[in-house]
Structures are given as C-alpha cells and as structure tokens.
Scaffold this motif. Structure first.
Motif, short mmCIF file in Angstrom:
data_model
loop_
_atom_site.label_atom_id
_atom_site.label_comp_id
_atom_site.label_asym_id
_atom_site.label_seq_id
_atom_site.Cartn_x
_atom_site.Cartn_y
_atom_site.Cartn_z
N GLY A 155 38.14 7.99 16.24
CA GLY A 155 38.71 7.38 15.11
C GLY A 155 37.84 6.85 13.90
N SER A 156 38.64 6.54 12.74
CA SER A 156 37.89 5.88 11.89
C SER A 156 37.14 4.67 11.93
N ASP A 157 37.39 3.97 12.81
CA ASP A 157 36.60 2.98 13.31
C ASP A 157 35.14 3.25 13.73
N VAL A 158 34.78 4.48 13.95
CA VAL A 158 33.37 4.99 14.58
C VAL A 158 32.93 5.72 13.40
N LEU A 159 33.84 6.65 12.84
CA LEU A 159 33.47 7.62 11.80
C LEU A 159 33.05 6.71 10.55
N SER A 160 33.83 5.82 10.18
CA SER A 160 33.35 4.98 8.96
C SER A 160 32.02 4.32 8.98
N ASP A 161 31.49 4.10 10.05
CA ASP A 161 30.28 3.42 10.40
C ASP A 161 28.98 4.33 9.86
N TYR A 162 29.31 5.61 9.70
CA TYR A 162 28.34 6.54 9.03
C TYR A 162 28.54 6.71 7.67
N GLY A 163 29.58 5.85 6.93
CA GLY A 163 29.61 5.87 5.55
C GLY A 163 30.41 7.41 4.89
N SER A 164 29.63 8.34 5.00
CA SER A 164 30.11 9.73 4.79
C SER A 164 29.86 10.86 5.67
N VAL A 165 30.81 11.34 6.13
CA VAL A 165 30.65 12.44 7.35
C VAL A 165 31.07 13.83 6.51
N THR A 166 30.82 15.02 6.98
CA THR A 166 31.13 16.17 6.73
C THR A 166 31.43 16.93 7.79
N VAL A 167 32.73 17.61 7.90
CA VAL A 167 33.35 18.35 8.62
C VAL A 167 33.11 19.92 8.24
N ASP A 168 32.30 20.63 8.76
CA ASP A 168 32.45 21.80 8.38
C ASP A 168 33.16 22.98 9.42
N TYR A 169 34.38 23.12 9.00
CA TYR A 169 35.14 23.98 9.89
C TYR A 169 34.43 25.43 10.05
N ASP A 170 34.11 25.98 9.13
CA ASP A 170 33.69 27.21 9.16
C ASP A 170 32.41 27.44 9.92
N ASP A 171 31.53 26.64 9.84
CA ASP A 171 30.22 26.54 10.84
C ASP A 171 30.32 25.87 12.10
N GLY A 172 31.37 25.03 12.27
CA GLY A 172 31.68 24.32 13.51
C GLY A 172 30.53 23.24 13.60
N VAL A 173 30.43 22.36 12.62
CA VAL A 173 29.38 21.39 12.61
C VAL A 173 30.15 20.05 11.85
N LEU A 174 29.59 19.06 12.43
CA LEU A 174 30.04 17.65 12.04
C LEU A 174 28.89 17.09 11.81
N ARG A 175 28.65 16.81 10.57
CA ARG A 175 27.41 16.41 9.75
C ARG A 175 27.42 14.90 9.78
N LEU A 176 26.47 14.03 10.27
CA LEU A 176 26.50 12.67 10.13
C LEU A 176 25.24 12.19 9.66
N PRO A 177 24.99 11.21 8.63
CA PRO A 177 23.89 10.92 7.95
C PRO A 177 23.02 10.04 8.89
N ALA A 178 21.76 10.06 8.83
CA ALA A 178 20.85 9.32 9.86
C ALA A 178 20.84 7.95 9.31
N PRO A 179 20.45 7.01 10.07
CA PRO A 179 20.60 5.58 9.52
C PRO A 179 19.29 5.50 8.74
#
Length: 179
Positions: A155-179
């Motif tokens: 959920g958003s409780d975890v995903l929001s910790d990363y600030g900005s996430v990218t869900v790339d449906y075409d390439d099958g990748v979730l991108r999370l910024p490094a701390p």
C-alpha cells in the motif's frame, strides 16, 4: 495464537471479496502508463529497479512485486496505492513468523467491514530493496481469488516512503529512488 479477527466466519466471508473488489477497482488506477512514445525523465540520483509482473484480467490490470518478510518468501504482493496500509495474507503472516501487536484496525469493503489484526514487520524487502520496519494488517486473502495468487497488498504506507515511484508497465519494472 488466538483467532485473527473478531468477525463471524460469515461476516469475514463477505468482507474478503469486498476488499478484493476495492483492490481491483482502485489498486493500480493511480499509476500513470505513458504510451505517447516519450521517455519519462529519470529522477535525479540513483534508482533501484524491481521486477514487476503485470497481469491483465479483463478490463483490470494488476501489478505484482515479490516481497520478502522476515527472510521468508518471496511472496506475490499486488501494488495498491489506494490502500492506506499494506496487507498480508494470514497464512503468509504465519509462514513469515510475524508477531501480532494486539491492535485491531477497521477495514471495509463493498460487502462489509470488520476489525483485523495488525502485525509488526522488522525486516522486509521489495525485490532486493529494503523497506523500513512497519506494520501490516493481516487478512485472509486466500478466498479472494480462485488461484490464491495475491499474498499481500503493498500500500501507499510503504510506497510513499520512497517519495516518487515509477511503475513501468511496458518494461515490467518498479523504479524506487535510492535513499
């Protein structure tokens, strides 16, 4: 361990499909899927990529990532930005040895509501990306799908910790910024 919730079996049976319906109606709708040929600019700094499995089910699109809890797993979690708290299936909570906090949180779905237990997670990862310790609600998700594939909701409780996430449906990748 005692019972996981204080609803009757009949009420719980009505609650789970409601939770799944909420997931299917709101879970992945908040992600932007760019199909205009333009590249989305990469955020500044380092980005970690997590494999994403995208599943089409009629008019619905679900995005899954692998999550490890307390060193157990990996487990299939659906991304659900519409969920304010992450959810773990009760069998997964048992397999991962999650300890209940004693707190119960209200949850509601289309067909009912109830109070479900909360568990503390001290060690977890999305793919190979560490997640800060936190809490999850524990719900029986087995009956929410015929194949029992959803083992949790991220959920958003975890995903929001990363600030900005990218869900790339075409390439099958979730991108999370490094701390």
């Amino acid at each position: 361990m005692g019972p996981r919730d204080d609803t009757t079996p009949a009420a719980r049976h009505r609650l789970v499909p409601g939770l799944l319906a909420a997931l299917l109606l709101t879970g992945c709708a908040a992600f932007e899927d760019r199909d205009d040929g333009e590249e989305t600019p990469a955020p500044t700094g380092s980005v970690r990529e997590v494999p994403l499995r995208v599943e089409e089910q009629g008019a619905q699109t679900l995005a899954f990532v692998q999550v490890r809890l307390q060193g157990a797993g990996p487990f299939e979690f659906a991304l659900d930005t519409g969920a304010s708290t992450s959810v773990v299936d009760d069998d997964v909570a048992d397999r991962a040895g999650l300890e209940l906090t004693g707190e119960r949180r209200p949850v509601s779905g289309i067909l009912g509501s109830g109070r479900v237990p909360v568990a503390r997670v001290t060690d977890w990862e999305i793919g190979d990306v560490p997640v800060e310790p936190g809490e999850v609600t524990v719900v029986d998700l087995d009956s929410s799908r015929d194949d029992g594939e959803i083992q949790g909701l991220l959920g958003s409780d975890v995903l929001s910790d990363y600030g900005s996430v990218t869900v790339d449906y075409d390439d099958g990748v979730l991108r999370l910024p490094a701390p």
